[in-house]
Write a protein that holds these residues in place. Structure first.
Motif, mmCIF file in Angstrom:
data_model
loop_
_atom_site.group_PDB
_atom_site.id
_atom_site.type_symbol
_atom_site.label_atom_id
_atom_site.label_comp_id
_atom_site.label_asym_id
_atom_site.label_seq_id
_atom_site.Cartn_x
_atom_site.Cartn_y
_atom_site.Cartn_z
ATOM 1 N N ARG B 80 0.878 -1.090 0.019
ATOM 2 C CA ARG B 80 0.004 -0.139 -0.027
ATOM 3 C C ARG B 80 0.948 1.143 -0.197
ATOM 4 N N THR B 81 2.115 1.041 0.286
ATOM 5 C CA THR B 81 3.177 2.266 -0.101
ATOM 6 C C THR B 81 3.692 2.040 -1.332
ATOM 7 N N SER B 82 4.468 3.220 -1.569
ATOM 8 C CA SER B 82 5.230 3.207 -2.983
ATOM 9 C C SER B 82 6.337 2.542 -2.922
ATOM 10 N N VAL B 83 7.083 2.195 -4.011
ATOM 11 C CA VAL B 83 8.187 1.438 -3.964
ATOM 12 C C VAL B 83 9.183 2.133 -3.573
ATOM 13 N N HIS B 84 9.147 3.332 -3.851
ATOM 14 C CA HIS B 84 10.263 4.254 -3.404
ATOM 15 C C HIS B 84 10.432 4.162 -1.598
ATOM 16 N N ASP B 85 9.346 4.264 -1.077
ATOM 17 C CA ASP B 85 9.158 4.317 0.344
ATOM 18 C C ASP B 85 9.684 2.883 0.811
ATOM 19 N N ARG B 86 9.231 1.731 0.169
ATOM 20 C CA ARG B 86 9.504 0.489 0.586
ATOM 21 C C ARG B 86 10.934 0.177 0.613
ATOM 22 N N ARG B 87 11.694 0.826 -0.661
ATOM 23 C CA ARG B 87 12.963 0.581 -0.778
ATOM 24 C C ARG B 87 13.727 1.114 0.430
ATOM 25 N N ARG B 88 13.540 2.521 0.873
ATOM 26 C CA ARG B 88 13.894 3.234 1.967
ATOM 27 C C ARG B 88 13.901 2.492 3.140
ATOM 28 N N ALA B 89 12.571 2.060 3.207
ATOM 29 C CA ALA B 89 12.573 1.353 4.643
ATOM 30 C C ALA B 89 13.283 0.058 4.599
ATOM 31 N N VAL B 131 18.047 -10.480 -4.395
ATOM 32 C CA VAL B 131 16.549 -10.716 -4.945
ATOM 33 C C VAL B 131 15.827 -11.564 -4.035
ATOM 34 N N ILE B 132 16.312 -12.330 -3.431
ATOM 35 C CA ILE B 132 15.789 -13.065 -2.152
ATOM 36 C C ILE B 132 15.233 -12.188 -1.157
ATOM 37 N N GLU B 133 16.233 -11.342 -0.647
ATOM 38 C CA GLU B 133 15.779 -10.357 0.396
ATOM 39 C C GLU B 133 14.514 -9.424 -0.050
ATOM 40 N N LEU B 134 14.802 -8.894 -1.190
ATOM 41 C CA LEU B 134 13.950 -7.790 -1.587
ATOM 42 C C LEU B 134 12.599 -8.367 -1.738
ATOM 43 N N ALA B 135 12.581 -9.480 -2.328
ATOM 44 C CA ALA B 135 11.125 -10.400 -2.624
ATOM 45 C C ALA B 135 10.652 -10.510 -1.210
ATOM 46 N N TYR B 136 11.508 -11.333 -0.123
ATOM 47 C CA TYR B 136 10.583 -12.007 0.767
ATOM 48 C C TYR B 136 10.409 -11.084 1.886
ATOM 49 N N PHE B 137 11.630 -10.143 2.234
ATOM 50 C CA PHE B 137 11.457 -9.145 3.317
ATOM 51 C C PHE B 137 11.037 -7.665 2.961
ATOM 52 N N ILE B 145 11.453 -5.603 -8.771
ATOM 53 C CA ILE B 145 12.823 -5.916 -8.436
ATOM 54 C C ILE B 145 13.478 -5.974 -9.885
ATOM 55 N N ALA B 146 12.864 -6.252 -10.936
ATOM 56 C CA ALA B 146 13.694 -6.194 -12.399
ATOM 57 C C ALA B 146 13.890 -4.692 -12.727
ATOM 58 N N SER B 147 12.741 -4.130 -12.438
ATOM 59 C CA SER B 147 12.843 -2.826 -12.756
ATOM 60 C C SER B 147 14.010 -1.947 -11.828
ATOM 61 N N MET B 148 14.082 -2.319 -10.492
ATOM 62 C CA MET B 148 14.594 -1.439 -9.619
ATOM 63 C C MET B 148 16.344 -2.012 -10.023
ATOM 64 N N LEU B 149 16.544 -3.200 -10.400
ATOM 65 C CA LEU B 149 17.997 -3.381 -10.710
ATOM 66 C C LEU B 149 18.217 -3.512 -12.192
ATOM 67 N N ASP B 150 17.387 -2.868 -12.844
ATOM 68 C CA ASP B 150 17.421 -2.806 -14.421
ATOM 69 C C ASP B 150 17.858 -4.155 -14.960
ATOM 70 N N THR B 151 17.313 -5.317 -14.483
ATOM 71 C CA THR B 151 17.826 -6.457 -14.928
ATOM 72 C C THR B 151 16.547 -7.464 -15.668
ATOM 73 N N PRO B 152 16.766 -8.305 -16.530
ATOM 74 C CA PRO B 152 15.661 -8.860 -17.267
ATOM 75 C C PRO B 152 14.813 -9.674 -16.279
ATOM 76 N N ILE B 153 13.405 -9.627 -16.511
ATOM 77 C CA ILE B 153 12.630 -10.168 -15.382
ATOM 78 C C ILE B 153 13.144 -11.872 -15.423
ATOM 79 N N GLY B 154 13.440 -12.377 -16.320
ATOM 80 C CA GLY B 154 13.833 -13.834 -16.439
ATOM 81 C C GLY B 154 15.257 -14.282 -15.609
ATOM 82 N N THR B 155 15.970 -13.297 -15.456
ATOM 83 C CA THR B 155 17.316 -13.123 -14.800
ATOM 84 C C THR B 155 16.921 -13.193 -13.356
#
Lengths: 237, 179
Positions: B80-89, B131-137, B145-155
């Protein structure tokens, strides 16, 4: 419909890892796929065991005593109501119906004390009951501890009833949101305030089909299209 | 849990005592704020109380089930919060490593299995652990995550899978804490 063979690979198996991590964007569709794909089910089962270990990597913090007390107070209150409901289910249906009518009439009169008592009756009738009216109690945020809220659903009509809520600050109002799946919550035109004693009620507009949560936030007068504050209360459907 | 499903508040209190710290710790790790973590943990335990009849022992321990509920609630709260806020938290929690006053409440988990998991996570290649920590926690979706890391989704999906499989190899037959 036959289930896909476990020994045959599936192109969607790449979704198993993000799924068990809670990160798959279209998790609902994959969940439907799992019902028909033994290969993916098997991989999800294996990876889920690993994902389930991740919480143990977190440093342990003592949970606040106030949190325990809040949870226990709610649980003991609901257990008491359920015991009471157990004895009332033996009453003739007509009598139960009359009690609901009385409750609605009292709420319409805006009597705070009666509303609080009626809310308790509503919970009694609704929780795990077989009446036509379904009542769900709300999860209350720690910031408005002491407030109570319940969602009463009869057919397609739903009403949110609150008590003990603080007045919204000047220039603000409570706004109702509907949350479906992992999509952002959708605003409604249900905006409300509360009486000086903290009670109030509002009809939930629209169809609740597919809605997973009804939420209330504090927003500027007139409402907003996106929540600007965390939910104060949430009702899981 | 059978007693809890029968609306036995005393039985629920035992479950709460046993798992409250782990549930709150997970919520705090994910949300990064004590007040939100309290709300998430509270919602999680009340959901457990109200849906105890759905608990299936064959699908895991009470602790695993409890933490699964709390994890889902925390994800809902985070999304319910923005990606930016989540990343900062998420970054804040990792950087703080639970500085005072939280540190005074922190107990080193004596459980050897927990230490084993921390070591196993630490030994993963950085990009897989990330990627595991960004996803799970962090509560981020794989597309975020793909967008944040500028990495293909498949990767991103591949790194998640490789990371989990390596963890499984490290942990062997070990299963959830408190099982």
């Amino acid at each position: 419909m036959s289930s896909r063979d476990e020994s045959v690979g599936c192109e969607r198996s790449v979704d198993a890892a993000p799924y068990v991590l809670g990160a798959l964007a279209d998790a609902e569709r994959y969940r439907e796929h799992l019902a028909d794909c033994a290969s993916c089910r098997s991989q999800v089962a294996e990876l889920q065991l690993v994902a389930d270990t991740l919480p143990a990597s977190v440093p342990l913090i003592r949970a606040p005593e106030a949190l325990r007390q809040r949870v226990l107070a709610t649980v003991r209150s609901e257990a008491e109501l359920l015991r009471a409901a157990g004895s009332r289910t033996e009453e003739p249906p007509a009598r139960a119906g009359r009690r609901r009518s009385l409750r609605v009439s009292l709420l319409g009169g805006g009597l705070a004390i009666a509303a609080t008592a009626a809310a308790a009756v509503a919970i009694t009738i609704g929780l795990r009951s077989t009446t036509h009216e379904r009542v769900r109690t709300a999860h209350i945020a720690a910031s408005i501890q002491g407030a109570q809220a319940s969602l009463r659903q009869t057919g397609s009509r739903a009403e949110l009833v609150v008590s003990g809520m603080p007045q919204p600050p000047l220039g603000e109002i409570y706004e109702v949101w509907l949350a479906r799946s992992s999509a952002p919550p959708q605003p409604t035109d249900a905006l409300f305030g509360v009486t000086s004693s903290g009670s109030g009620s509002v009809n939930i507009p629209g169809n609740l089909h597919g809605v997973q949560e009804v939420m209330v936030t504090r927003e500027p007068l007139g409402g907003t299209s996106r929540p600007t504050n965390p939910p104060l209360l949430r009702v899981a459907l | 849990m059978q007693l809890v499903a029968g609306a036995d508040a005393d039985a629920f209190e035992v479950i709460l005592e046993r798992h409250a710290d782990a549930a709150f710790s997970l919520a705090y790790r994910m949300c990064g704020r004590r007040s939100l973590a309290e709300d998430v943990a509270q919602e999680g335990f009340l959901a457990l109380w109200r849906s105890a009849g759905r608990y299936d022992r064959a699908r895991g321990s009470v602790r695993t089930w409890t933490l699964g509920i709390v994890h889902n609630r925390a994800i809902d709260a985070l999304r319910r919060t923005s990606v930016h806020d989540r990343r900062r938290a998420n970054d804040d929690v990792q950087e703080q490593e639970l500085e005072a006053p939280e540190r005074t409440d922190v107990q080193a988990m004596s459980n050897a299995a927990s230490e084993e998991i921390r070591i196993a996570l630490g030994e993963l290649p950085t990009e897989q652990r990330h990627v595991i920590e960004l996803a799970y926690f962090g509560g981020f979706t794989h597309t975020e995550i793909a967008s944040m890391l500028d990495t293909p989704i498949g990767t991103v999906k591949g790194r998640m899978r490789l990371g989990l499989e390596k963890l499984r190899g490290h942990l062997g037959g070990w299963q959830a804490v408190g099982a």
